[in-house]
Enzyme design. Sequence first.
Site, PDB file in Angstrom:
ATOM      1  N   SER A  93       0.854  -1.187   0.000  1.00 23.44           N
ATOM      2  CA  SER A  93       0.000   0.000   0.000  1.00 23.44           C
ATOM      3  C   SER A  93       0.891   1.238   0.000  1.00 23.44           C
ATOM      4  O   SER A  93       2.109   1.136   0.189  1.00 23.44           O
ATOM      5  CB  SER A  93      -0.887  -0.037   1.249  1.00 23.44           C
ATOM      6  OG  SER A  93      -1.769   1.051   1.289  1.00 23.44           O
ATOM      7  N   LYS A  94       0.335   2.388  -0.234  1.00 21.27           N
ATOM      8  CA  LYS A  94       1.092   3.644  -0.099  1.00 21.27           C
ATOM      9  C   LYS A  94       0.106   4.795  -0.033  1.00 21.27           C
ATOM     10  O   LYS A  94      -0.994   4.714  -0.596  1.00 21.27           O
ATOM     11  CB  LYS A  94       2.017   3.846  -1.312  1.00 21.27           C
ATOM     12  CG  LYS A  94       3.145   4.812  -1.035  1.00 21.27           C
ATOM     13  CD  LYS A  94       4.285   4.124  -0.329  1.00 21.27           C
ATOM     14  CE  LYS A  94       5.417   5.056  -0.001  1.00 21.27           C
ATOM     15  NZ  LYS A  94       6.616   4.328   0.439  1.00 21.27           N
TER      16      LYS A  94
END
Length: 474
Positions: free
Chosen positions: A104-105
């Site tokens: 994720s980011k």
Amino acid sequence: MKTEPSFRESVDIMFNRAVALMDLSPGLEQKIRVCNSTYTVRFGVRLRGKIETFTGYRSVHSEHMEPVKGGIRFAMGVNQDEVEALAALMTYKCALVQTPFGGSKGGLRIDPREWNVHEMELITRRFAYELIKRDLINPSQNVPAPDMGTGEREMAWITDQYRRMNTTDINAAACVTGKPINGGGIQGRVEATGRGVQYALREFFRYEEDKAKANMSGTLDGKKVIVQGLGNVGYHAAKFLSEEDGCKIVAVIERDGAVLNPDGLAIEFLKEHIALTGGVKGFSGGTYVENGAAVLEEECDILIPAAMEGVINLSNAKNIKAKMIIEAANGPVTAGADEILNKMGVVIIPDMYANAGGVTVSYFEWVKNLGHIRFGRISRRQEEARHQLLLDELERLSNDPAITWELSENFKRQYLRGAGELELVRSGLDDTMRESYQSMREVWHTNDKVHDLRIAAYLVSINRVAASYRSKGL
Ligand code: NAD
């Protein structure tokens, strides 16, 4: 003329190069490549008498393991393409270093230098609120960490915001990592990514054949290093490599230019100078040049881009003179530049491995938070007691006049001391960096279609993600 792909396209191109060498079904290949979801939020905060609107993102690339993990970046360049590229890299990075997370980011389009601390807190808390209410920050689903423009301070605000919204969650502290030590953090997290770069280089330098591929020999001692970006990652890498391994940091490139010193820059003094003046200009321990980007092309053994993506690209790749590049930043070498540099024989230690120290120690922090106990708390004194037992027995035996040896005081002191949290964290990080390097180099040296470490890294990690999907029946 070749055009430069976007950051996300660059990651896809590298992914495609790797899967071309694999035997994945087209459906599974597509499932692994695509980004599952990206949430975009626009929110307003009343600041300086008017409402300011900010745009933020949280992208989830792969949920083959949960929680998903990845930093939150505060920078003006943040956009959907970038966040998705970084989320994809997180999936592959976590698989490569075997931290049990999906990728994720997140990012917020903001220049943190434009706002004071109180304003930053209001903005960060509001962004966190938007993500928390959608479970995009959650100890069991999505666990952010610091990235460019964020650090312990922002992580502490986010944790507090989560606690306010989830007052009975006993695992609230595990909702983010990279927290300050008094706010549920872990020793060694701040230095972790730079420390990981050091451990990665040490491991590379243990193998003669690998050094030979980069036209190098010997140890790290005396090697000439150029670092771009003296932020969290670049500063710690430069500090440890110069103070502990004898590397000479011959140039540091920052936003306002670069400073060079063929005898090696004093990193602590330079860092102080940057903190005081905001840049490298005027530093008395080196020669200043205004065109920082040109310094990437200077002669050196090891180039460490530790600032941002895309800095080594089609326009400058052919001028790079470094023997090897270790990607401390995410995506500093574009797909086009990667091809050119590989042909030139420059060895590249890829981002998904090189900067994985951060997520590795974040994993330790998350486990510590869920365990509600500091590492070493239960075993340390018992370990010391057992060592004491052995020393007592050796000393008793050495009373025999036939025995001529004795234990040195220095040995006794070191042997008796049980490991504390920092030593355990560093040892776990070192083990992770060594094992992960070995898994990459095995593919690099045994698969005759694999000519560089990046493709090797992708092969190892995609295989692991694929195995995880297959085990779920996909
Ligand atoms: P940071 O904000 O602490 O530091 C970035 C540094 O780069 C700053 O000193 C900044 O002034 C400098 N910089 C910015 N633009 C520049 C330019 N054009 N030329 C030269 N210098 C420039 O950020 P960080 O946390 O050290 O992250 C740096 C890179 O490392 C990013 O790509 C990030 O994604 C990656 N990374 C960070 C972590 C972490 O734990 N912080 C973990 C993995 C990867």
